[in-house]
Design an enzyme around this catalytic site. Sequence first.
Site, short mmCIF file in Angstrom:
data_model
loop_
_atom_site.label_atom_id
_atom_site.label_comp_id
_atom_site.label_asym_id
_atom_site.label_seq_id
_atom_site.Cartn_x
_atom_site.Cartn_y
_atom_site.Cartn_z
CD GLU A 254 -1.66 -1.55 -3.19
OE1 GLU A 254 -2.86 -1.28 -2.96
OE2 GLU A 254 -1.28 -2.08 -4.25
CD GLU A 358 -0.03 -6.75 -4.39
OE1 GLU A 358 0.29 -6.62 -3.19
OE2 GLU A 358 -1.14 -6.44 -4.85
#
EC number: 3.2.1.45
Length: 515
Positions: A254, A358
């Site tokens: 991220e 994820e």
Amino acid sequence: MAARLIGFFLFQAVSWAYGAQPCIPKSFGYSSVVCVCNASYCDSLDPVTLPALGTFSRYESTRRGRRMELSVGAIQANRTGTGLLLTLQPEKKFQKVKGFGGAMTDATALNILALSPPTQKLLLRSYFSTNGIEYNIIRVPMASCDFSIRVYTYADTPNDFQLSNFSLPEEDTKLKIPLIHQALKMSSRPISLFASPWTSPTWLKTNGRVNGKGSLKGQPGDIFHQTWANYFVKFLDAYAKYGLRFWAVTAENEPTAGLFTGYPFQCLGFTPEHQRDFISRDLGPALANSSHDVKLLMLDDQRLLLPRWAEVVLSDPEAAKYVHGIAVHWYMDFLAPAKATLGETHRLFPNTMLFASEACVGSKFWEQSVRLGSWDRGMQYSHSIITNLLYHVTGWTDWNLALNPEGGPNWVRNFVDSPIIVDIPKDAFYKQPMFYHLGHFSKFIPEGSQRVALVASESTDLETVALLRPDGSAVVVVLNRSSEDVPLTISDPDLGFLETVSPGYSIHTYLWRRQ
């Protein structure tokens, strides 16, 4: 009622069989049940065997409590049912599948190792053995993340640009690595590992902290970026000494997280332009010049960022030559239609793999962290997997393999749900509906399977996907998120018709030989 009667008559001629060990159900007051496992007992599945030619296997899980229960039916020469027809088009081929799995975080390892050795073994067997759901992907955080109980990197000595003091702590050597080795020994399939970093050492960062708004000091190509790229290679070297080699690394978990002031846990900010230049000048060459045959996945963030992030990075030939794939997270999917993000990215870059890296439920501020037995959360998983497969994604990775009933441990109390919840005082664990929803894909769709077209005769609320396995057999997964039973027929033009019914709130996997 009519649909229920049809379903009753359709399966009068079907013989039922059950997995090696049936589920021991327990309700915690939510929409369905968990299956309870302890040192002496755990539900299990038989290894997958192809049914005889002219027959099909059906694996069924339902909100009412069935868990991957097997039935066998005959493929008919003529269609007898009415209503929805799903026609397999095996000549229309799409992406090949890499696989399915979850993450071995510090929290996961701590929870598993808090169980007695027999219970640990049953938990790992549930995920990785032929008597379980046969995961073939494990994600490994590079050093700490929010699902750790302390903050650390592998190189916390300030200004150690040679990384002379790089070392793996006990979280790796005593927790994660031994469990990964156990999983590898249990699996009949090759397991692919991929790693993701959350933060660099603080002395490489503009803000000098593991969290909050901060990125690498300096510019791509300088000592800060080169050191961070070398850190990846050091990590791969260190794990190789323990006999573990990685299929892939992601450039950063991220990367947008580190662009936000006050971000609560480990992060490292990159814009797409910064990631492009870091890959082309530092990370790509470092990996290519290392002894490791490892793939590089870019993004590793919300698909909302596509296709722009891919356009920025992959429009640069120097960066693109190092990028094998694009990893995506699921958390903002409700704001990002798959067609406009995944579909458009595949159209622009058809030779770059898409990979879901994820997902978890319970992370949003309005959600309860853990809901033991939630069928809805299982349906969220299978809905996501089917959608991703239909838009060219090659694999799907869950977040923590196992958490405690609080949804942790997590050093910033960012508690979430998991397919397996560990009850340490009882030396037990609970397999949630999410676990079985994932198993409807992971167990039956091995690496190398290829998605093919499946065409519906009419509009339907059912969600479906079809694949051909490397052994030539066909797999169809059918998800029914509605309350209504739906009669349907699956047509294989080379064989005949599979007459069946999809009960409300159910998921089925169909498997049959084609030759």
